[in-house]
Design a protein around this motif. Structure first.
Motif, short mmCIF file in Angstrom:
data_model
loop_
_atom_site.label_atom_id
_atom_site.label_comp_id
_atom_site.label_asym_id
_atom_site.label_seq_id
_atom_site.Cartn_x
_atom_site.Cartn_y
_atom_site.Cartn_z
N PRO A 1 26.76 10.55 2.90
CA PRO A 1 28.01 9.86 2.52
C PRO A 1 28.75 9.29 3.71
O PRO A 1 29.23 8.14 3.66
CB PRO A 1 28.81 10.98 1.84
N ALA B 1 32.91 3.19 -0.28
CA ALA B 1 33.61 4.37 -0.79
C ALA B 1 32.95 4.91 -2.06
O ALA B 1 32.78 6.12 -2.23
CB ALA B 1 35.08 4.02 -1.06
N ARG C 1 31.04 8.49 -2.34
CA ARG C 1 31.42 9.48 -3.36
C ARG C 1 30.22 9.89 -4.20
O ARG C 1 30.06 11.08 -4.51
CB ARG C 1 32.51 8.88 -4.26
N ARG C 2 29.38 8.94 -4.53
CA ARG C 2 28.18 9.24 -5.33
C ARG C 2 27.23 10.13 -4.54
O ARG C 2 26.67 11.10 -5.08
CB ARG C 2 27.49 7.95 -5.75
N ALA D 1 28.05 12.12 -2.09
CA ALA D 1 28.69 13.42 -1.92
C ALA D 1 28.51 14.28 -3.17
O ALA D 1 28.29 15.49 -3.09
CB ALA D 1 30.16 13.24 -1.61
N MET D 2 28.59 13.66 -4.36
CA MET D 2 28.39 14.39 -5.59
C MET D 2 26.96 14.89 -5.70
O MET D 2 26.69 16.02 -6.12
CB MET D 2 28.74 13.52 -6.79
#
Length: 265
Positions: free
Chosen positions: A187, A253, A257-258, A260-261
């Protein structure tokens, strides 16, 4: 009652500031779709003729290709160096770590025009003239701190015992980095690379000092076009720049975020 009036005035002031900042951008975007050659309100109609003229303008397209190439190379080099520097300074005991960190983030603290002049004078002193390599080198120096700070902040949050567990199970340091550390860092790596690309693509101050003759990027091409006349093509080119410089960070961003998930799972 006084408190309510105070918040009302603060809100009104904030709205006025935002209107003052973003209204010119809205005007540029609207005029880029104006059918009339003269940029004025009220608009006579909507048209894509200026985007078509922009597409057929060889000088603009050449500058666009140069900016894309420069941005991609800058992002690749800055991301690679930023990841390696963050790993070295966070995971290992490097002598003079604080000094090295200060030197790495110094280009953010120094005004860009000062950095541009200093680098140009230094390279001229040692006999290196303007070239695309110099332009790329300058953009890497300017974007590297942003990548380093983003990756460093992410790396500090990654638990060391996860990597130590992989090492204790027989994985080599390279395998541990590729299988454990890098996926957890992705990320920040993706966000840092996209930010580096955006900063490089949008830069004009340093580019004006470092670029060789005959080489133009999109910002310097806009600057050159404005010196001769205000053409509707400039509005169309400005709209393209706005879409890229706003859309790429938003994409970064969302991608960060994707990732990180996924890594959290």
């Amino acid at each position: 009652m006084r408190r309510g009036l105070g918040w009302y005035l603060i809100t009104l002031y904030a709205v006025m500031v935002y209107v003052f900042m973003f209204l010119p951008i809205v005007v540029v975007v609207l005029l880029s779709f104006n059918a009339n050659q003269f940029g004025a309100f009220p608009m006579t109609g909507l048209s894509l003729r200026w985007f078509e003229a922009l597409w057929n303008n060889e000088a603009v397209m050449r500058a666009f290709r140069t900016s894309l190439l420069l941005g991609v190379l800058t992002a690749l080099i800055s991301t690679t160096l930023g990841v390696l520097a963050a790993l070295a300074l966070v995971r290992y005991r490097v002598p003079g770590r604080n000094l090295i960190t200060t030197v790495l983030i110094a280009p953010i603290l120094v005004p860009e025009v000062v950095l541009a002049v200093a680098l140009l004078l230094f390279l001229n002193f040692i006999g290196i003239g303007k070239s695309f390599t110099l332009l790329l080198f300058g953009h890497v120096i300017f974007t590297l701190p942003f990548v380093f700070l983003v990756v460093q902040a992410r790396l500090v949050g990654i638990r060391r015992d996860v990597e130590e567990a992989a090492l204790s199970l027989g994985a080599s340091p390279v395998q541990t980095f590729l299988s454990i550390t890098l996926p957890l860092l992705m990320p920040a790596v993706a966000a840092g690379g996209l930010f580096a690309f955006t900063i490089s693509f949008d830069d004009i101050t340093g580019t004006l000092f470092w670029k060789p003759g005959g080489v133009e990027t999109v910002p310097t091409q806009i600057f050159a076009m404005l010196r001769h006349s205000i053409s509707p093509e400039i509005n169309a080119l400005g709209t393209v720049m706005i879409v890229l410089t706003v859309g790429v960070p938003l994409l970064g961003a969302a991608l960060a975020r994707r990732l990180a998930m996924k890594s959290g799972r």
